[in-house]
Design an enzyme around this catalytic site. Structure first.
Site, short mmCIF file in Angstrom:
data_model
loop_
_atom_site.label_atom_id
_atom_site.label_comp_id
_atom_site.label_asym_id
_atom_site.label_seq_id
_atom_site.Cartn_x
_atom_site.Cartn_y
_atom_site.Cartn_z
N ASP A 329 0.85 -1.18 0.00
CA ASP A 329 0.00 0.00 0.00
C ASP A 329 0.88 1.23 0.00
OD1 ASP A 329 -2.41 -1.21 0.14
OD2 ASP A 329 -2.55 -1.16 2.31
N ASP A 648 -5.00 -3.24 4.70
CA ASP A 648 -5.47 -2.83 6.02
C ASP A 648 -6.99 -2.94 6.20
OD1 ASP A 648 -5.99 -0.79 4.29
OD2 ASP A 648 -4.65 0.66 5.23
N ASP A 652 -9.54 -6.05 1.99
CA ASP A 652 -8.21 -6.51 1.62
C ASP A 652 -7.98 -7.95 2.05
OD1 ASP A 652 -7.51 -4.12 0.49
OD2 ASP A 652 -6.61 -3.31 2.32
N THR A 745 29.13 -31.67 21.91
CA THR A 745 29.18 -31.06 20.58
C THR A 745 27.79 -30.73 20.03
OG1 THR A 745 29.19 -33.21 19.51
CG2 THR A 745 31.33 -32.20 19.97
N ASP A 746 26.84 -31.61 20.25
CA ASP A 746 25.52 -31.37 19.67
C ASP A 746 24.73 -30.30 20.39
OD1 ASP A 746 26.16 -33.30 17.97
OD2 ASP A 746 24.39 -34.57 18.31
N1 LIG Z 1 -11.90 9.72 4.71
C1 LIG Z 1 -12.11 9.94 3.41
N2 LIG Z 1 -13.22 10.54 2.99
C2 LIG Z 1 -13.43 10.75 1.69
N3 LIG Z 1 -12.59 10.38 0.73
C3 LIG Z 1 -11.47 9.77 1.06
C4 LIG Z 1 -11.15 9.51 2.42
N4 LIG Z 1 -9.97 8.88 2.46
C5 LIG Z 1 -9.56 8.75 1.20
N5 LIG Z 1 -10.44 9.29 0.33
C6 LIG Z 1 -10.36 9.31 -1.12
O1 LIG Z 1 -10.36 7.98 -1.62
C7 LIG Z 1 -9.19 7.70 -2.34
C8 LIG Z 1 -8.72 6.28 -2.06
O2 LIG Z 1 -8.41 6.15 -0.71
P1 LIG Z 1 -8.00 4.74 -0.08
O3 LIG Z 1 -8.01 4.92 1.37
O4 LIG Z 1 -8.81 3.67 -0.71
O5 LIG Z 1 -6.56 4.53 -0.63
P2 LIG Z 1 -5.24 5.23 -0.12
O6 LIG Z 1 -5.26 5.33 1.34
O7 LIG Z 1 -5.01 6.48 -0.88
O8 LIG Z 1 -4.13 4.29 -0.64
P3 LIG Z 1 -3.56 2.95 -0.02
O9 LIG Z 1 -4.34 1.89 -0.73
O10 LIG Z 1 -2.16 3.04 -0.45
O11 LIG Z 1 -3.73 2.97 1.46
C9 LIG Z 1 -8.19 8.75 -1.91
O12 LIG Z 1 -7.31 9.07 -2.95
C10 LIG Z 1 -9.07 9.93 -1.57
O13 LIG Z 1 -9.32 10.71 -2.73
CA LIG Z 2 25.61 -36.39 17.42
#
Ligand SMILES: Nc1ncnc2c1ncn2[C@@H]1O[C@H](COP(=O)(O)OP(=O)(O)OP(=O)(O)O)[C@@H](O)[C@H]1O
Ligand SMILES: [Ca+2]
Length: 918
Positions: A329, A648, A652, A745-746
């Protein structure tokens, strides 16, 4: 309390019964009282092996039983001293074995504790994260998608919250939960929609609840005994070694029988031969091998913990060493996940925001000049939605720092919640629109929580004039749902030209590595239905963009370079925008020349075959959803890769499970992702994966080192006896000597090899193949060649001394030669090249082990009262010269051989430099 019908109570009755408060939770005092009364919130464990059983198990070995029988007989025949000594040696042996196994068991247990689930709880008015075990009745807990419900709870609040309860009800489709009173008397578990059950899985949404039952009193506790499945903890290597062990036992016994028969035919007394043979079998059977392997694995796991990597499944220690691709990620793993908004874009103006970290102090600059934003309604709207469509809490907290010798309290801004939202909360507070202020006018009546498929979050707000929907999320997604735009204070229809402006602003920000979020809103008529995100998030009015930096972690760039040198490819997989991802990937050196990037949309258009053809050249996947990860893992695996994959979220989990090494985040990971994982990063840091791989490789090499040592030693031991009997010579070693050689030894030296330092080139060669045989890379040849030469040299020393006619002296020389040869050989085993390639004193444990073994050997040779027991005499300088030459010869001969034939070029051939492979 178990008679109470929890689902029938309303909120007030509920909190009164439990003596708790929805806003501040329990006091720590009450928590302690209730813990004392009801105990931990955990399910009873199945029984463990007691230390005594473990100790007695050491004697269960067949050959040990035979030897004890034989000893008993010799005791009855009047050979008390012999019998007692042999018994003593066996007991010491058992103690060693016991210590090894006990340690192994303990470390495995410690592992379990480390990956224990946690819970977010409200106590004394503050939010804490505690281990789920510490929860008590009345605790107010917060849960969100990906969590396991930590105890039985009654919901006080549920936002679009779905829970999968198949463990209890068998129903695998998640059911929605709510906080309203249910009036029925008796309700089956599946219909208790306002109750959450311990251990069930939150698949969507967020919720707040109060704990009503803990531990064995929970519904899960009722069926706990049914579900305590034991997990397979044996690694593939351990399994193969067990099999190998059986073969070795058979071979050792066969050879032993031949030794006995040959001895008797050449006129040795039958009973003495029998005892010698059985002792030989005890010595030659590497019964300690499985335990040492476990200890080496377990100690390696401990070292990994120190380096912030928690191994949940022992077999993955081995797999780690084979990893050829790491899919990581971006946010939080490659970057710091400390977001700060630096740019805003609205009505075609680009504004910069100053200030760092979470401290809400900063100014707005336009073309480097500070501007007054107090009367700008568009900016106010942007800040308003950013602050209210947000679950992060920014708080001032006193933290204690060490300054020299004194501890100083200091007020610091801390963030509770998602850093992306935190950055927006900081922005709003900085610019005079903190959520606290706004919440007085706007009451949140509904939330559609963020999820990484939709990439949006929205809230429905109630205010004096009516209702309002505020939305924030990925700009490319959100723009598609906007029919209007707030442009220089006026709401205009969204035209293709305006949309293009927004898009290009988004791309420009993304190119400079900013994570961009868009904000939009609309008024809601009271009659409008909006129960689903899709109903709410449409016909919106676009407001503007915010861009936040998330600096890469400092140590990641080097870690990625290390991976490349080690033949391991690093792939970034992110939900973020392609341009943001590329900019960060470039700064970390992830994309080599000619490497490609791919978006989730492009991925969707490829068939599996097409993906397979391209997958090895793609280094960044952007705007992907969790289900794409699974395709990527599968495709890489079809190409023969051993894949490590991080994740996370709830979604996933399938990819984490499918990967060869599933990796979860200790800090930001959900319970589900952790459960699916083999490895947890307690610091969420990419470089920890690399550290774990390095340890994994090191552990495997160490296991090879002591397998090589133990087996070569045993070949030597058997061969001396075997050749002597074949040649019609007397016994070169008496039974007690054989057992003593085995013990000194062992035991310690072999264990010390298990914690040996890795060789310098550990991370400079390609990963080993997953199916590689333990004896691969010439290990088998090394065992045979060294073993045979140790046997032959020992026999030669014995025979040369025997020419003088003194059998006891010759046996002492054989004894000393055999021990010395092994103690020299042990250093050779540290290197895949030769003894001359490593500093002998580097491994302090080994030096210590060898010195103590030497002292033990000299003890039985030179302490007079011990001489008759061990059948030794004090030998002089001339004999010592012979002993040392004969003992050093096997190792030195092959060492020089390897230097002459250019040990380097040989190792290069085997480990062909991996630099160009990555
Ligand atoms: N709390 C939030 N509320 C609204 N939009 C969000 C929020 N967090 C992230 N986003 C939007 O969603 C997109 C994807 O976020 P996501 O959390 O799925 O991936 P990431 O955290 O950017 O990447 P990674 O997969 O590396 O953790 C982000 O680029 C952002 O534009
Ligand atoms: Ca032995």
């Amino acid at each position: 309390m178990s008679q109470i019908m929890w689902h029938q109570l309303n909120k007030e009755e509920l909190l009164e019964t439990l003596n708790s408060s929805e806003t501040s939770g329990l006091s720590l005092e009450t928590v302690n009282e209730r813990l004392a009364e009801h105990g931990w919130n955990e399910l009873a464990e199945t029984k463990k092996l007691s230390p005594l059983t473990l100790f007695l198990n050491q004697f269960k070995d067949f050959m040990v039983i035979v030897l004890m029988g034989a000893t008993l007989i010799s005791g009855l025949l009047g050979e008390y001293l012999d019998a007692i000594t042999i018994l003593a040696i066996l007991v010491i042996n058992a103690v060693l074995g016991f210590i090894q196994e006990f340690r192994a068991e303990r470390s495995l247990l410690a592992l379990k504790e480390l990956s224990a689930p946690t819970a977010k709880v409200l106590r004394d008015g503050k939010q804490h994260t505690v281990t789920a075990k510490e929860l008590v009745i009345g605790d107010i807990v917060l849960i969100e998608s990906g969590d396991r419900v930590p105890a039985d709870i009654r919901f006080l609040e549920a936002n679009n919250c779905y829970v999968e309860e198949s463990a209890l009800t068998g129903e695998s489709i998640p059911v929605s939960k709510h906080q309203s009173v249910l009036h029925e008397q008796e309700l089956p578990l599946g219909d208790q929609r306002n109750i959450g059950f311990m251990g069930t899985l939150v698949t969507r949404g967020t919720a707040k609840g109060v704990v009503i039952r803990t531990g064995m009193a929970t519904e899960m506790g009722n069926i706990a005994n049914l579900i305590q499945a034991t997990e397979e903890m044996q690694t593939p290597l351990q399994h193969r070694l067990e099999q190998l062990g059986k073969i070795l036992i058979a071979v050792a016994i066969a050879l032993t029988i031949m030794v006995i028969v040959a001895g008797i035919m050449h006129g040795q007394p039958a009973y003495g031969m029998f005892l010698a043979g059985v002792s030989l079998a005890v010595a030659a059977i590497p019964e300690g091998l499985p335990a040492i392997v476990t200890v080496a694995l377990a100690l390696g796991v401990q070292r990994m913990i120190k380096r912030k990597a928690i191994v949940r499944k022992l077999p993955s220690v081995e797999t780690l060493g084979c990893a050829s691709v790491i899919c990581s990620d971006k946010t939080g793993t490659l970057t710091q996940n400390k977001m700060t908004v630096t740019t805003m874009w609205l009505s075609d103006r680009t504004l910069n925001v100053t200030g760092e970290g979470y401290e809400p102090v900063g100014k707005v600059l336009e073309n480097s000049r500070e501007i007054d934003i107090r009367h700008d309604n568009s900016i106010k709207r942007l800040l308003q939605i950013s602050a209210l469509c947000n679950n992060a809490k920014l708080e001032k907290q006193e933290t204690v720092h060490r300054k020299g010798k004194v501890m100083v309290g200091q007020d610091e801004w801390v963030l509770n919640g998602d850093p992306t939202e935190g950055a927006l909360a900081v922005l709003a507070t900085k610019l005079g629109s903190p959520a606290k202020l706004l919440e007085a006018q706007y009451r949140r009546i509904k939330e559609f929580p963020f999820d990484s498929e939709r990439k949006l979050m929205s809230v429905v707000l109630e205010h004096q004039g009516g209702q309002l929907i505020g939305v924030k999320g990925a700009p490319d997604v959100l723009l598609e749902q906007c029919s209007h735009i707030l442009w220089q204070g006026k709401v205009l229809s969204m035209t293709p030209a305006l949309k293009a402006k927004c898009q290009s602003a988004n791309e420009k920000m993304a190119q400079s590595a900013l994570r961009v979020l868009a904000v939009a809103y609309r008024d809601l008529s009271v009659s409008e239905r909006c129960d689903l995100p899709a109903e709410a998030e449409r016909n919106l009015i676009f407001v503007g963009l915010t861009g936040m930096i998330d600096p890469p972690r400092a140590e990641v760039k080097d870690a990625i370079a290390t991976c490349r040198a080690a033949g391991i490819k690093t792939v970034m997989i992110t939900g973020d925008h392609q341009l943001t991802a590329e900019a960060i990937a470039a700064s970390l050196g992830i994309i080599p020349r000619g490497g490609e990037t791919m978006s989730g949309k492009q991925l969707d258009q490829l068939s599996d075959d097409e993906l397979d053809n391209r997958v090895e050249n793609v280094y960044v996947y952007a705007r992907v959803s969790p289900e794409h990860k699974l395709r990527i893992v599968r495709s890489l695996q079809r190409k023969g890769h051993v894949v490590a994959m991080t994740g996370d979220g709830v979604n996933d989990a399938p990819a984490i499970k499918a990967a060869d090494i599933g990796i979860a985040m200790g800090i930001n990971g959900t319970d589900v992702s952790k459960e699916a994982s083999a490895l947890i990063l307690s610091d969420d840091n990419f470089s920890t994966i690399v550290a774990a791989i390095e340890e994994g490789r090191g552990i495997y090499e160490n296991i090879r080192k002591f397998i090589r040592y133990l087996l070569a030693s045993n070949v030597g031991e058997i061969l001396v006896m075997f050749l002597a009997m074949m040649a019609g010579l007397p016994l070169p070693l008496v039974p007690i000597q054989i057992l003593w050689v085995n013990l000194v030894t062992d035991g310690l030296p072999a264990m010390a090899l298990g914690v040996d330092q890795a060789e310098n080139d550990l991370m400079k060669h390609k990963p080993r193949k997953a199916k590689e045989n333990i004896f691969a890379r010439r290990l088998g040849w090394k065992i045979i060649s060294r073993g045979v030469s140790i046997g032959v040299c020992t026999l030669a020393a014995f025979w040369l001394t025997l020419l003088e006619g003194d059998l006891v002296k010759a046996q002492t020389v054989a004894f000393a030669t055999l021990v010395m040869a092994q103690l020299i050989h042990v250093f050779d085993c540290r290197s895949s090249r030769s003894i001359f390639h490593r500093n002998m004193l580097q491994n302090k444990y080994l030096v210590l082990a060898v010195v103590s073994s030497l002292v033990l050997m000299l003890g039985v040779m030179y302490i007079e009262p011990l001489q008759p027991i061990f059948n030794t005499v004090a030998i002089g300088l001339r004999e010592w010269c012979l002993v040392l030459v004969a003992a050093a010869l096997p190792t030195v001969f092959f060492g020089i051989g390897s230097v002459m034939s250019g040990g380097k070029s040989k190792s290069k051939k085997k480990w062909s430099s991996a630099t160009n492979a990555a």
